[in-house]
Enzyme design. Structure first.
Site, short mmCIF file in Angstrom:
data_model
loop_
_atom_site.label_atom_id
_atom_site.label_comp_id
_atom_site.label_asym_id
_atom_site.label_seq_id
_atom_site.Cartn_x
_atom_site.Cartn_y
_atom_site.Cartn_z
N GLY A 114 -3.43 27.86 -4.21
CA GLY A 114 -2.45 28.40 -5.13
C GLY A 114 -2.53 29.91 -5.27
N MET A 146 -1.78 14.85 -5.14
CA MET A 146 -1.54 15.15 -6.56
C MET A 146 -0.79 13.96 -7.13
SD MET A 146 -0.60 19.14 -5.98
CE MET A 146 -0.29 18.86 -4.24
N MET A 171 -8.08 24.63 -7.86
CA MET A 171 -6.67 24.97 -8.05
C MET A 171 -6.60 26.31 -8.77
SD MET A 171 -5.01 22.55 -6.60
CE MET A 171 -3.44 23.33 -6.97
N GLY A 207 4.92 25.51 -5.18
CA GLY A 207 4.47 26.68 -4.43
C GLY A 207 4.96 27.94 -5.14
N GLY A 208 4.43 29.08 -4.70
CA GLY A 208 4.95 30.36 -5.15
C GLY A 208 4.59 30.78 -6.56
N GLY A 250 0.82 28.90 0.99
CA GLY A 250 2.16 28.42 1.32
C GLY A 250 3.11 29.58 1.49
N MET A 267 2.91 14.88 -3.81
CA MET A 267 3.19 14.90 -5.25
C MET A 267 4.00 13.66 -5.64
SD MET A 267 4.19 18.89 -5.71
CE MET A 267 3.20 20.20 -4.96
C1 DX5 Z 1 0.44 23.50 -5.52
C2 DX5 Z 1 0.05 23.11 -4.10
C3 DX5 Z 1 -0.26 24.29 -3.23
C4 DX5 Z 1 0.90 25.21 -3.05
C5 DX5 Z 1 0.44 26.53 -2.56
O1 DX5 Z 1 0.66 22.36 -6.26
O2 DX5 Z 1 -1.09 22.28 -4.13
O3 DX5 Z 1 -0.78 23.87 -1.99
O4 DX5 Z 1 1.87 24.71 -2.19
O5 DX5 Z 1 1.55 27.38 -2.51
P1 DX5 Z 1 1.43 28.95 -2.68
O6 DX5 Z 1 0.47 29.43 -1.64
O7 DX5 Z 1 2.83 29.41 -2.48
O8 DX5 Z 1 0.89 29.18 -4.07
ZN ZN Z 2 -2.30 21.81 -2.20
#
Ligand code: DX5
Ligand code: ZN
Length: 227
Positions: free
Chosen positions: A178, A72, A141, A148-149, A199, A41
């Protein structure tokens, strides 16, 4: 790497202990994950900052499975070679990251890495119609990227179905990123997904010192997805 559509679980190290990447990766691989997902990111395309190429290069020797790098970032093209040199097996870029996704996919494949294209929740499946013969993966996505989360966005299940029909017999993975949990995994797998990024649902309850919960969490997603 030969192509197959068997289910793959790709824990996102965004939910790992940032002071312990080497041991965290060893723990999730010992506990049965298939790929390792690395969320890059830039604080511009998404409101968060994470890993540069040197960090990716440093963790690469610890990954025995597949290094799945999710960019990203925008602009993206000028960083592709650095992430490929860091050892990424898959490099995924967003269609929303620039005007020339076709060129971006060519640039990824030119490095020898597999090319992935990611779609934000508001972006329709049809955006990749003219990329189908130059990609190895499409990432749907199921949250707005950046953190995350977050909560799974159910409207994306129909997009997965549309992509699966568009892909046909082509060797293209459908990855979900996600909000993947044992509750949401079966919905996207039934719609045609074969790679599940997770995640928080993988890392919750465990640690490097106590990795067994990682294995239980991975198995819970796998078992639910098989139903
Ligand atoms: C979001 C990321 C995901 C994220 C997934 O921007 O690309 O890979 O870390 O996390 P969870 O599984 O906690 O939604
Ligand atoms: Zn990701």
């Amino acid at each position: 790497m030969t192509f197959d559509r068997t289910l793959k679980i790709a824990p996102s190290i965004l939910s790992a202990d940032f002071a312990n990447f080497g041991l965290e990766i060893q723990a999730i691989e010992d506990q049965g994950c298939d790929w390792v997902h690395v969320d890059v990111m830039d604080g511009h395309f998404v409101p968060n900052l994470t890993f540069g190429p040197p960090l990716c290069a440093a963790i690469r020797p610890h990954i025995k499975t597949v290094m799945d790098v999710h960019l990203m970032i925008s602009p993206v093209d000028q960083y592709i070679e650095a992430y490929a040199a860091a050892g990424a097996d898959y490099i995924t870029a967003h269609v929303e990251a620039g005007a020339h996704t076709h060129r971006t996919m060519q640039a990824i494949r030119a490095t020898g890495a597999k090319a992935g294209v990611a779609l934000n929740p508001a972006t329709p499946a049809g955006e990749i119609e003219y990329l189908l013969d130059m990609i190895d993966m499409v990432c749907v996505m199921t949250v707005n990227p950046g953190f995350g989360g977050q909560k799974f966005i159910h409207s994306q299940i129909e997009k997965v179905r549309q992509l699966r029909a568009m892909i046909g017999d082509r060797p293209i993975h459908i990855e979900i990123d996600g909000g993947v949990t044992p509750e949401t995994a079966p919905l996207v797998v039934a719609a045609g997904a074969d790679v599940l990024v997770a995640g928080s649902a993988v890392f919750k309850g465990g640690s490097v010192a106590n990795p067994a919960p990682y294995g239980e969490n991975i198995r819970a997603i796998r078992v639910a997805a098989a139903q």
